[in-house]
Design an enzyme around this catalytic site. Sequence first.
Site, PDB file in Angstrom:
ATOM      1  N   LYS A  52       0.833  -1.203   0.000  1.00 26.43           N
ATOM      2  CA  LYS A  52       0.000   0.000   0.000  1.00 26.43           C
ATOM      3  C   LYS A  52       0.876   1.265   0.000  1.00 26.43           C
ATOM      4  CE  LYS A  52      -3.831  -2.465   2.153  1.00 26.43           C
ATOM      5  NZ  LYS A  52      -4.641  -2.757   3.352  1.00 26.43           N
ATOM      6  N   GLN A  96      -4.805  -1.645   9.594  1.00 24.49           N
ATOM      7  CA  GLN A  96      -4.683  -2.960   8.977  1.00 24.49           C
ATOM      8  C   GLN A  96      -5.240  -4.041   9.905  1.00 24.49           C
ATOM      9  OE1 GLN A  96      -3.720  -3.420   5.804  1.00 24.49           O
ATOM     10  NE2 GLN A  96      -3.974  -5.631   5.916  1.00 24.49           N
ATOM     11  N   ASP A 119     -11.088   2.528   3.783  1.00 23.30           N
ATOM     12  CA  ASP A 119     -11.329   1.087   3.689  1.00 23.30           C
ATOM     13  C   ASP A 119     -12.815   0.798   3.473  1.00 23.30           C
ATOM     14  OD1 ASP A 119      -9.200  -0.711   3.738  1.00 23.30           O
ATOM     15  OD2 ASP A 119      -8.884  -0.478   5.901  1.00 23.30           O
TER      16      ASP A 119
END
Length: 293
Positions: A52, A96, A119
């Site tokens: 990422k 995460q 997200d």
Amino acid sequence: MELLDGKATAAAIKQEIAAEVEQILAAGGKRPHLAAILVGHDGGSETYVASKVKACAECGFKSSLIRFEADVTEEELLQKVEELNQDADVDGFIVQLPLPKHISEQKVIEAIDYRKDVDGFHPINVGRMNIGLPCYISATPNGILELLKHYNIQTSGKKCVVLGRSNIVGKPMANLMMQKRYPGDATVTVCHSRSTNLKEECRQADIIIAALGQPNFVTADMVKPGAVIVDVGTTRVPDATRKSGFRLNGDVKFDEVAPLCSYITPVPGGVGPMTICSLMKNTLSAGKKEFYK
Ligand code: GUN
């Protein structure tokens, strides 16, 4: 059979994003900034977050990686989330997953300001997605839609079987495939560990999206000739011939399924790169305040 090349498709989209960032900067705008919180040292999470951060550089974004050891308290983590919520320079951020067991993932997700939730995991974004309102959509299902779009795969009226019912992939995927637009308009069936007729359902499917996390689960006898196969699985299996000591294994038994179908995603190089690319698209939207002021 044609491969759905996620790596090449994602590279092309990232170039488009980078060009748009250049335009934003040339017009005096701000460089989009993504922050990522990584807790502990899980191998998979380390790899995903590194990818990422690398993708941010390719798109011309600023990125910040914030690390905590696995013994961080829930309170400390929530404090950092609040700090990022308040930081005007940060356009979007992710935490995460998975998190260590002593931390409530749901509590952390709900602490993120939905306007920075790139997200798309916050209930406000999940709810807005469900009723087709503009919002951040979770990156894996959105990346799959982008891939279907890129290859002009027809979905209207098709029978789509989604294997798996996770909050991150299965549920949003099923919802998106049934929405009244392209790619969507499909007749969707969700199968999971308690389904009794899973093989029969798969055999009738025009599109199978496999997101169970069980290596080689989808076999040739479950696939209708000409079907489109999307493999979300990325299980690490030991492989002594690799420098890393493992390889990524999809949910589909590729060698026997590939000759049967019209399109199939490889693992790696299929859904994975598209997922990261979708996060980049969400970050660009965050930078532009496209969905929320
Ligand atoms: N863990 C597995 N997939 C994801 C994802 O898309 N976002 C975050 N934050 N964690 C994940």
